[in-house]
Scaffold this motif. Structure first.
Motif: not given
Length: 105
Positions: A41-46, A51-59
């Protein structure tokens, strides 16, 4: 850190190792999978912040929750909503509570 070749190697291989470990977590015991969940979760939050890829992080967070959940876990959250939506039974004041109420089978 980027001036040092070891730092560059760590920044390059670290995310790859983490992603491989997260994928292999499906085969690991449940305690290990729960321990890896915050790291993923922290890795994808970073990634989302940098990078501003919020939809990627939520997925990816949704995928992590499904991947790292216990085997046979029921992910239906509607049952929680139905429990919360049911009104609680009002309590009777102490004066109205009968003392010697018979028990019927």
């Amino acid at each position: 850190m980027v001036d040092n070749p070891l730092g560059v190697a760590a920044l390059t291989w670290g995310p790859l190792v983490l992603e491989i470990v997260l994928a292999a977590a499906l085969l690991l015991p449940q305690k290990v999978r729960w321990a890896l969940l915050p790291a993923g979760i922290l890795f994808h939050l970073g990634i989302a912040v940098v990078m501003g890829l919020w939809s990627f992080a939520f997925a990816m967070w949704a995928g992590l929750l499904l991947l790292l959940a216990p085997y046979g876990h029921d992910p239906r959250l509607t049952r929680l909503w139905h429990k919360r939506a049911q009104p609680a039974e009002p309590e009777r004041p102490a004066a109205e509570t009968p003392v010697n109420e018979p028990v019927h089978a």
